[in-house]
Design a protein around this motif. Structure first.
Motif, PDB file in Angstrom:
ATOM      1  N   LEU A 135      37.800  56.688  23.962  1.00 63.67           N
ATOM      2  CA  LEU A 135      39.043  55.888  23.878  1.00 63.67           C
ATOM      3  C   LEU A 135      39.304  55.376  25.280  1.00 63.67           C
ATOM      4  N   LEU A 136      39.339  56.254  26.223  1.00 66.30           N
ATOM      5  CA  LEU A 136      39.328  55.498  27.649  1.00 66.30           C
ATOM      6  C   LEU A 136      38.566  54.359  28.223  1.00 66.30           C
ATOM      7  N   VAL A 137      37.252  54.717  27.567  1.00 65.74           N
ATOM      8  CA  VAL A 137      36.247  53.465  27.760  1.00 65.74           C
ATOM      9  C   VAL A 137      36.655  52.243  27.102  1.00 65.74           C
ATOM     10  N   ASP A 138      37.118  52.371  26.145  1.00 63.62           N
ATOM     11  CA  ASP A 138      37.529  51.400  25.034  1.00 63.62           C
ATOM     12  C   ASP A 138      38.737  50.820  25.809  1.00 63.62           C
ATOM     13  N   ALA A 139      39.711  51.488  26.258  1.00 63.85           N
ATOM     14  CA  ALA A 139      40.751  50.941  26.906  1.00 63.85           C
ATOM     15  C   ALA A 139      40.592  50.093  28.090  1.00 63.85           C
ATOM     16  N   MET A 140      39.676  50.821  28.979  1.00 62.21           N
ATOM     17  CA  MET A 140      39.251  49.981  30.219  1.00 62.21           C
ATOM     18  C   MET A 140      38.515  48.632  29.968  1.00 62.21           C
ATOM     19  N   PHE A 141      37.645  48.782  29.032  1.00 62.53           N
ATOM     20  CA  PHE A 141      37.118  47.558  28.522  1.00 62.53           C
ATOM     21  C   PHE A 141      37.791  46.433  27.929  1.00 62.53           C
ATOM     22  N   ALA A 142      38.611  46.855  27.153  1.00 64.16           N
ATOM     23  CA  ALA A 142      39.802  46.146  26.561  1.00 64.16           C
ATOM     24  C   ALA A 142      40.756  45.381  27.469  1.00 64.16           C
ATOM     25  N   SER A 143      41.125  46.096  28.635  1.00 54.54           N
ATOM     26  CA  SER A 143      41.947  45.811  29.531  1.00 54.54           C
ATOM     27  C   SER A 143      41.111  44.584  30.427  1.00 54.54           C
ATOM     28  N   ASN A 144      40.012  44.984  30.703  1.00 55.79           N
ATOM     29  CA  ASN A 144      39.336  44.105  31.542  1.00 55.79           C
ATOM     30  C   ASN A 144      39.105  42.562  30.912  1.00 55.79           C
ATOM     31  N   PHE A 145      38.744  42.644  29.495  1.00 56.24           N
ATOM     32  CA  PHE A 145      38.332  41.579  28.609  1.00 56.24           C
ATOM     33  C   PHE A 145      39.838  40.846  28.449  1.00 56.24           C
ATOM     34  N   ALA A 146      41.081  41.604  28.392  1.00 57.83           N
ATOM     35  CA  ALA A 146      42.388  41.006  28.201  1.00 57.83           C
ATOM     36  C   ALA A 146      42.647  40.143  29.314  1.00 57.83           C
ATOM     37  N   LEU A 147      42.296  40.831  30.597  1.00 60.36           N
ATOM     38  CA  LEU A 147      42.761  39.917  31.934  1.00 60.36           C
ATOM     39  C   LEU A 147      42.026  38.717  32.097  1.00 60.36           C
ATOM     40  N   ALA A 148      40.533  38.854  31.667  1.00 60.72           N
ATOM     41  CA  ALA A 148      39.782  37.743  31.738  1.00 60.72           C
ATOM     42  C   ALA A 148      40.319  36.513  30.817  1.00 60.72           C
ATOM     43  N   GLU A 149      40.724  36.968  29.492  1.00 62.67           N
ATOM     44  CA  GLU A 149      41.081  35.762  28.667  1.00 62.67           C
ATOM     45  C   GLU A 149      42.281  35.216  29.076  1.00 62.67           C
ATOM     46  N   ARG A 150      43.380  36.073  29.649  1.00 68.76           N
ATOM     47  CA  ARG A 150      44.841  35.818  29.970  1.00 68.76           C
ATOM     48  C   ARG A 150      44.589  34.944  31.208  1.00 68.76           C
ATOM     49  N   GLY A 151      43.657  35.500  31.904  1.00 74.35           N
ATOM     50  CA  GLY A 151      43.446  34.488  33.240  1.00 74.35           C
ATOM     51  C   GLY A 151      42.774  33.008  33.015  1.00 74.35           C
ATOM     52  N   THR A 152      41.867  32.994  32.317  1.00 70.25           N
ATOM     53  CA  THR A 152      41.252  31.905  32.223  1.00 70.25           C
ATOM     54  C   THR A 152      41.893  30.788  30.858  1.00 70.25           C
ATOM     55  N   GLY A 153      42.760  31.509  30.205  1.00 70.37           N
ATOM     56  CA  GLY A 153      43.488  30.864  29.139  1.00 70.37           C
ATOM     57  C   GLY A 153      42.626  30.564  28.082  1.00 70.37           C
ATOM     58  N   ARG A 154      41.447  31.176  27.785  1.00 70.71           N
ATOM     59  CA  ARG A 154      40.470  30.949  26.820  1.00 70.71           C
ATOM     60  C   ARG A 154      40.028  32.110  26.126  1.00 70.71           C
ATOM     61  N   HIS A 155      39.104  31.931  24.981  1.00 72.56           N
ATOM     62  CA  HIS A 155      38.618  32.858  24.057  1.00 72.56           C
ATOM     63  C   HIS A 155      37.062  32.935  24.741  1.00 72.56           C
ATOM     64  N   LEU A 156      36.611  34.028  25.392  1.00 72.32           N
ATOM     65  CA  LEU A 156      35.534  34.314  25.874  1.00 72.32           C
ATOM     66  C   LEU A 156      34.506  34.429  25.005  1.00 72.32           C
ATOM     67  N   HIS A 157      33.298  34.378  25.247  1.00 73.61           N
ATOM     68  CA  HIS A 157      32.068  34.773  24.397  1.00 73.61           C
ATOM     69  C   HIS A 157      31.427  35.832  25.443  1.00 73.61           C
ATOM     70  N   LEU A 158      31.463  37.176  25.176  1.00 73.73           N
ATOM     71  CA  LEU A 158      30.845  38.157  25.840  1.00 73.73           C
ATOM     72  C   LEU A 158      29.434  37.979  25.502  1.00 73.73           C
ATOM     73  N   ARG A 159      28.331  38.284  26.536  1.00 69.55           N
ATOM     74  CA  ARG A 159      27.055  38.548  26.041  1.00 69.55           C
ATOM     75  C   ARG A 159      26.885  39.810  25.353  1.00 69.55           C
ATOM     76  N   ARG A 160      27.382  41.007  25.787  1.00 67.63           N
ATOM     77  CA  ARG A 160      27.313  42.287  24.733  1.00 67.63           C
ATOM     78  C   ARG A 160      28.262  43.474  25.643  1.00 67.63           C
ATOM     79  N   LEU A 161      28.364  44.509  25.023  1.00 66.28           N
ATOM     80  CA  LEU A 161      28.935  45.622  25.338  1.00 66.28           C
ATOM     81  C   LEU A 161      27.786  46.780  25.212  1.00 66.28           C
ATOM     82  N   GLU A 162      27.646  47.552  26.636  1.00 67.05           N
ATOM     83  CA  GLU A 162      26.608  48.467  26.678  1.00 67.05           C
ATOM     84  C   GLU A 162      27.612  49.844  26.735  1.00 67.05           C
TER      85      GLU A 162
END
Length: 332
Positions: A135-162
């Motif tokens: 769950l910590l891994v999920d939270a870290m990646f969700a936080s990073n993705f949320a920061l990226a979308e909040r900063g850009t103001g866009r819905h981003l299309h990730l390549r993948r999650l490993e």
């Protein structure tokens, strides 16, 4: 040694309660004091932090909790480093700031790797024993993705999650990150399209960065001066352990030292390059055997062993058992 202190934000406690988590029960399950909830600056060790997240999983019984908690970055910021990233000029600059300064707030190493089409972000807890709670891994990646979308103001299309875990919650993760998932990976990584790094941030604030960056740089210099050389070598080796280990000359170059100076200073510290390399390989071998279904041969390759027999001999010296036998015992 590096300070093993991880802050537990009081705002994070409030968010946990808001999503229906019984925070006192989580603390009790983790063996932590309830006074952490009222402390002005609550901090825990890495082991306690991991225990806390294991307790979140046990008490919450909800596989979406990590995603929902990490998604809070869309509306809140809990530390100076995340704020600096949010106020950067574009996504690339934001990720660079996270990679440069994150370890100032806790012993977490953020690495950004670039190739022609991709930008891969990985996070590693430098003082951790065992693998990072799911769950910590999920939270870290969700936080990073949320920061990226909040900063850009866009819905981003990730390549993948490993993910370095056995296949689990695939539909849940795919719905949240809207991208391909790869399980049993050698490393936990969230991978952006490289072209997205140029996207400007609508949250850019140059005046904020002018005030904050000198403070972060001063803190970084102080921390670097206080970090033992053995720990610096460990970090460089662990980052590069993905199918062939770094040679001593490469590690020395990353630390702005000559190979001779690196070897001499490690000797003065009572260790050697080979000893640190063995320790990193041992640590990562245990984690990959325990957390993934990767074949023993694949793990040997990732750790830089040219022959499978060499890995078997080394692992027997470390653990007194073959990798396959150790994995069986760990799973039982």
């Amino acid at each position: 040694m590096r300070a093993d202190q991880i802050p537990l934000s009081r705002g994070a406690f409030a968010r946990m309660a808001a999503v229906g988590l019984d925070v006192p029960a989580v603390l009790a399950q983790a063996g932590l004091s309830l006074e952490l909830m009222s402390a002005a600056r609550p901090v825990v060790t890495t082991a306690q932090f991991f225990g806390f997240w294991h307790a979140v999983e046990a008490i919450g019984q909800d596989p979406s909790l990590g995603l929902r908690l990490g998604d809070g970055t869309r509306t809140e910021v809990y530390d100076m480093v995340t704020a600096a990233a949010l106020h950067a000029g574009n996504l690339g600059e934001a990720l660079d700031k996270l990679a440069r300064y994150k370890r100032l707030t806790c012993p977490e190493d953020v690495v950004v790797e670039l190739n022609r089409d991709e930008a891969a972000v990985s996070m590693r807890w430098m003082l951790a024993e065992g693998h990072t709670p799911r769950l910590l891994v999920d939270a870290m990646f969700a936080s990073n993705f949320a920061l990226a979308e909040r900063g850009t103001g866009r819905h981003l299309h990730l390549r993948r999650l490993e993910l370095t875990r056995r296949p689990a919650e695939g539909a849940l993760l795919a719905a949240h990150f809207r991208c391909e998932l790869r399980f049993n990976a050698p490393q936990d990584r969230i991978i952006y399209q490289r072209s997205d790094l140029e996207l400007p941030f609508v949250t850019r604030d140059d005046s904020h960065l002018t005030r904050v960056l000198p403070l972060l740089e001063d803190s970084l210099r102080e921390q670097s001066a206080a970090t033992p050389l053995r720990d610096k070598v460990w970090n460089v080796l662990a980052r590069g352990m993905r199918g062939g280990h770094l040679r001593m000359a490469q590690v020395a170059d990353a630390l702005y030292l000559s190979p001779r100076t690196l070897q001499r200073r490690l000797g003065e510290a009572g260790t050697s390059y080979q000893q640190v390399l063995d320790q990193v390989r041992h640590h990562l071998a245990r984690r990959l055997l325990d957390a993934t279904d990767l074949d023993v041969g694949e793990i040997a390759f990732l750790l830089g062993f040219e022959e499978l027999n060499s890995f078997h001999r080394a692992f027997r010296q470390w653990e007194g058992a073959t990798p396959a036998r150790w994995r069986q015992v760990a799973a039982s």
